[in-house]
Each structure stands twice: as C-alpha cells, then as structure tokens.
Design a protein around this motif. Structure first.
Motif, PDB file in Angstrom:
ATOM      1  N   MET A  76       0.838  -1.203   0.000  1.00 27.07           N
ATOM      2  CA  MET A  76       0.000   0.000   0.000  1.00 27.07           C
ATOM      3  C   MET A  76       0.875   1.255   0.000  1.00 27.07           C
ATOM      4  O   MET A  76       0.592   2.226  -0.711  1.00 27.07           O
ATOM      5  CB  MET A  76      -0.939  -0.005   1.211  1.00 27.07           C
ATOM      6  N   GLY A  77       1.926   1.235   0.791  1.00 26.88           N
ATOM      7  CA  GLY A  77       2.846   2.366   0.820  1.00 26.88           C
ATOM      8  C   GLY A  77       3.559   2.551  -0.512  1.00 26.88           C
ATOM      9  O   GLY A  77       3.734   3.676  -0.981  1.00 26.88           O
ATOM     10  N   ALA A  78       3.964   1.440  -1.127  1.00 25.65           N
ATOM     11  CA  ALA A  78       4.644   1.506  -2.424  1.00 25.65           C
ATOM     12  C   ALA A  78       3.725   2.090  -3.497  1.00 25.65           C
ATOM     13  O   ALA A  78       4.201   2.690  -4.464  1.00 25.65           O
ATOM     14  CB  ALA A  78       5.128   0.122  -2.832  1.00 25.65           C
ATOM     15  N   GLU A  79       2.423   1.921  -3.302  1.00 25.29           N
ATOM     16  CA  GLU A  79       1.442   2.481  -4.239  1.00 25.29           C
ATOM     17  C   GLU A  79       1.153   3.951  -3.948  1.00 25.29           C
ATOM     18  O   GLU A  79       0.336   4.567  -4.616  1.00 25.29           O
ATOM     19  CB  GLU A  79       0.148   1.667  -4.173  1.00 25.29           C
ATOM     20  N   GLY A  80       1.795   4.505  -2.913  1.00 26.40           N
ATOM     21  CA  GLY A  80       1.653   5.923  -2.604  1.00 26.40           C
ATOM     22  C   GLY A  80       0.656   6.274  -1.516  1.00 26.40           C
ATOM     23  O   GLY A  80       0.390   7.441  -1.267  1.00 26.40           O
ATOM     24  N   LYS A  81       0.125   5.286  -0.836  1.00 27.82           N
ATOM     25  CA  LYS A  81      -0.858   5.560   0.222  1.00 27.82           C
ATOM     26  C   LYS A  81      -0.146   6.030   1.492  1.00 27.82           C
ATOM     27  O   LYS A  81       0.894   5.515   1.859  1.00 27.82           O
ATOM     28  CB  LYS A  81      -1.676   4.302   0.518  1.00 27.82           C
ATOM     29  N   SER A  82      -0.729   7.037   2.135  1.00 26.53           N
ATOM     30  CA  SER A  82      -0.171   7.523   3.394  1.00 26.53           C
ATOM     31  C   SER A  82      -1.266   7.566   4.456  1.00 26.53           C
ATOM     32  O   SER A  82      -2.457   7.512   4.143  1.00 26.53           O
ATOM     33  CB  SER A  82       0.470   8.899   3.215  1.00 26.53           C
ATOM     34  N   TRP A  83      -0.834   7.657   5.699  1.00 30.27           N
ATOM     35  CA  TRP A  83      -1.764   7.645   6.833  1.00 30.27           C
ATOM     36  C   TRP A  83      -2.329   9.044   7.077  1.00 30.27           C
ATOM     37  O   TRP A  83      -1.965   9.710   8.028  1.00 30.27           O
ATOM     38  CB  TRP A  83      -1.088   7.111   8.085  1.00 30.27           C
ATOM     39  N   THR A  84      -3.239   9.456   6.227  1.00 29.10           N
ATOM     40  CA  THR A  84      -3.988  10.682   6.470  1.00 29.10           C
ATOM     41  C   THR A  84      -4.983  10.391   7.586  1.00 29.10           C
ATOM     42  O   THR A  84      -5.260   9.217   7.887  1.00 29.10           O
ATOM     43  CB  THR A  84      -4.767  11.107   5.212  1.00 29.10           C
ATOM     44  N   PRO A  85      -5.555  11.413   8.206  1.00 26.83           N
ATOM     45  CA  PRO A  85      -6.582  11.142   9.218  1.00 26.83           C
ATOM     46  C   PRO A  85      -7.730  10.287   8.663  1.00 26.83           C
ATOM     47  O   PRO A  85      -8.234   9.403   9.359  1.00 26.83           O
ATOM     48  CB  PRO A  85      -7.058  12.537   9.621  1.00 26.83           C
ATOM     49  N   GLU A  86      -8.105  10.505   7.418  1.00 27.24           N
ATOM     50  CA  GLU A  86      -9.199   9.730   6.818  1.00 27.24           C
ATOM     51  C   GLU A  86      -8.806   8.270   6.636  1.00 27.24           C
ATOM     52  O   GLU A  86      -9.608   7.363   6.881  1.00 27.24           O
ATOM     53  CB  GLU A  86      -9.613  10.344   5.473  1.00 27.24           C
ATOM     54  N   GLU A  87      -7.580   8.025   6.191  1.00 26.65           N
ATOM     55  CA  GLU A  87      -7.113   6.640   6.014  1.00 26.65           C
ATOM     56  C   GLU A  87      -6.974   5.947   7.364  1.00 26.65           C
ATOM     57  O   GLU A  87      -7.339   4.781   7.513  1.00 26.65           O
ATOM     58  CB  GLU A  87      -5.782   6.603   5.250  1.00 26.65           C
ATOM     59  N   LEU A  88      -6.435   6.654   8.351  1.00 26.97           N
ATOM     60  CA  LEU A  88      -6.339   6.076   9.693  1.00 26.97           C
ATOM     61  C   LEU A  88      -7.716   5.751  10.246  1.00 26.97           C
ATOM     62  O   LEU A  88      -7.917   4.701  10.866  1.00 26.97           O
ATOM     63  CB  LEU A  88      -5.607   7.033  10.644  1.00 26.97           C
ATOM     64  N   ASP A  89      -8.674   6.631  10.000  1.00 29.47           N
ATOM     65  CA  ASP A  89     -10.044   6.392  10.460  1.00 29.47           C
ATOM     66  C   ASP A  89     -10.583   5.098   9.863  1.00 29.47           C
ATOM     67  O   ASP A  89     -11.136   4.257  10.582  1.00 29.47           O
ATOM     68  CB  ASP A  89     -10.934   7.578  10.091  1.00 29.47           C
ATOM     69  N   ARG A 110     -14.952   0.833  16.987  1.00 27.50           N
ATOM     70  CA  ARG A 110     -16.244   0.980  16.314  1.00 27.50           C
ATOM     71  C   ARG A 110     -16.818   2.395  16.390  1.00 27.50           C
ATOM     72  O   ARG A 110     -17.537   2.818  15.499  1.00 27.50           O
ATOM     73  CB  ARG A 110     -17.254  -0.012  16.885  1.00 27.50           C
ATOM     74  N   LYS A 111     -16.507   3.134  17.435  1.00 26.34           N
ATOM     75  CA  LYS A 111     -17.099   4.460  17.622  1.00 26.34           C
ATOM     76  C   LYS A 111     -16.314   5.521  16.854  1.00 26.34           C
ATOM     77  O   LYS A 111     -15.096   5.641  17.020  1.00 26.34           O
ATOM     78  CB  LYS A 111     -17.147   4.832  19.107  1.00 26.34           C
ATOM     79  N   ASP A 112     -17.030   6.309  16.044  1.00 24.07           N
ATOM     80  CA  ASP A 112     -16.408   7.398  15.282  1.00 24.07           C
ATOM     81  C   ASP A 112     -15.635   8.337  16.193  1.00 24.07           C
ATOM     82  O   ASP A 112     -14.529   8.770  15.863  1.00 24.07           O
ATOM     83  CB  ASP A 112     -17.464   8.217  14.522  1.00 24.07           C
ATOM     84  N   THR A 113     -16.219   8.668  17.336  1.00 23.19           N
ATOM     85  CA  THR A 113     -15.581   9.631  18.238  1.00 23.19           C
ATOM     86  C   THR A 113     -14.282   9.076  18.819  1.00 23.19           C
ATOM     87  O   THR A 113     -13.317   9.820  18.969  1.00 23.19           O
ATOM     88  CB  THR A 113     -16.526  10.034  19.389  1.00 23.19           C
ATOM     89  N   GLU A 114     -14.243   7.796  19.131  1.00 20.08           N
ATOM     90  CA  GLU A 114     -13.006   7.198  19.652  1.00 20.08           C
ATOM     91  C   GLU A 114     -11.906   7.252  18.607  1.00 20.08           C
ATOM     92  O   GLU A 114     -10.756   7.548  18.917  1.00 20.08           O
ATOM     93  CB  GLU A 114     -13.239   5.762  20.108  1.00 20.08           C
ATOM     94  N   ARG A 115     -12.258   6.949  17.352  1.00 20.83           N
ATOM     95  CA  ARG A 115     -11.258   7.003  16.286  1.00 20.83           C
ATOM     96  C   ARG A 115     -10.753   8.435  16.099  1.00 20.83           C
ATOM     97  O   ARG A 115      -9.552   8.669  15.983  1.00 20.83           O
ATOM     98  CB  ARG A 115     -11.814   6.438  14.980  1.00 20.83           C
ATOM     99  N   ALA A 116     -11.664   9.396  16.078  1.00 18.36           N
ATOM    100  CA  ALA A 116     -11.269  10.799  15.921  1.00 18.36           C
ATOM    101  C   ALA A 116     -10.366  11.236  17.072  1.00 18.36           C
ATOM    102  O   ALA A 116      -9.361  11.927  16.858  1.00 18.36           O
ATOM    103  CB  ALA A 116     -12.505  11.686  15.839  1.00 18.36           C
ATOM    104  N   ASP A 117     -10.708  10.814  18.284  1.00 16.42           N
ATOM    105  CA  ASP A 117      -9.922  11.198  19.458  1.00 16.42           C
ATOM    106  C   ASP A 117      -8.528  10.577  19.423  1.00 16.42           C
ATOM    107  O   ASP A 117      -7.536  11.255  19.707  1.00 16.42           O
ATOM    108  CB  ASP A 117     -10.648  10.809  20.746  1.00 16.42           C
ATOM    109  N   VAL A 118      -8.434   9.312  19.083  1.00 15.08           N
ATOM    110  CA  VAL A 118      -7.114   8.669  19.077  1.00 15.08           C
ATOM    111  C   VAL A 118      -6.262   9.226  17.935  1.00 15.08           C
ATOM    112  O   VAL A 118      -5.042   9.387  18.088  1.00 15.08           O
ATOM    113  CB  VAL A 118      -7.215   7.126  19.059  1.00 15.08           C
ATOM    114  N   ILE A 119      -6.865   9.577  16.816  1.00 18.96           N
ATOM    115  CA  ILE A 119      -6.108  10.196  15.722  1.00 18.96           C
ATOM    116  C   ILE A 119      -5.613  11.579  16.153  1.00 18.96           C
ATOM    117  O   ILE A 119      -4.468  11.942  15.876  1.00 18.96           O
ATOM    118  CB  ILE A 119      -6.957  10.257  14.436  1.00 18.96           C
TER     119      ILE A 119
END
Length: 127
Positions: A76-89, A110-119
């Motif tokens: 995935m990295g070789a294809e140019g993907k990076s860990w943007t907040p959206e990709e991490l989410d 599972r919770k959107d808010t938990e993912r947003a907070d940890v990011i």
C-alpha cells in the motif's frame, strides 16, 4: 430524485468528517490505552508487537523505523498511500477489512468519536 440521494449522501458524510476534525487529544490518550499492548508513543518509545506510532499521521503506509510490516501494508505504501486522518479512520474502524493480510489482530474501534480522538492524540507525536 438523484438530487435527493446526493443530498442525503452529503448529510451522512458530514458527521464523519466533523468527528475527524473535532477529535479530542486528551480523550484520545485514554482511548490509546486499548492500543498500548502492541504500540508505543512518546520519547523513548520502542517497537512492540506493532510499530512505534510517533509521526504516524502523514507517514507513508508500511514504513517506520526498524519494524517489519506485513507485505499488504508495504505494498500500500509503495502504491503511494499515506496515513492521512481519513485513512487512519478507515483502518482503525476495521483493520483486517481495510488491509487484508495485515498482521494487526485488533478488531478495531467501532465508535467514530473514539477514532477521531485517538487520531487527534497520535497527531501530537512527531518522529
């Protein structure tokens, strides 16, 4: 009819984006306790079962010092993907669905808010 469908799609997409933008790093530190068994952050952090996550936000997928990533993430990295907040989410919601073949065994947040907070929390750590 098409306008109604597109309008509904926009309305449904906005809350997820808002959750990412509104993550609380303080709350994310608490959520990160779920990650600590395998990951570390901060000064002196070392790889565990999973890689150190200092500087992960914005980093190319499957890269990081002295860690052997699954071929899935390396590709995935070789294809140019990076860990943007959206990709991490997306990854943190269901890691094995996002990256089939990943070594990460965690079921996901599972919770959107938990993912947003940890990011938001992870964003406070640089390499």
């Amino acid at each position: 009819m098409l306008k109604k469908i597109l309008g509904l799609a926009l309305v449904l997409a906005v809350p997820a984006q808002m959750a990412l933008a509104e993550g609380d790093a303080g709350k994310g530190e608490k959520v990160f306790k779920k990650c600590k068994a395998c990951h570390a952050v901060g000064d002196g952090a070392e790889n565990k079962t999973g890689p150190v996550l200092n500087g992960v936000v914005g980093r190319t997928v499957g890269t990081g010092a002295d860690f052997e990533y699954s071929s899935t993430l390396v590709d995935m990295g070789a294809e140019g993907k990076s860990w943007t907040p959206e990709e991490l989410d997306a990854f943190l919601a269901a890691p094995r669905d996002y990256a089939k073949g990943t070594k990460m065994s965690f079921a996901g947040l599972r919770k959107d808010t938990e993912r947003a907070d940890v990011i938001a929390y992870l964003s406070t750590f640089t390499e």
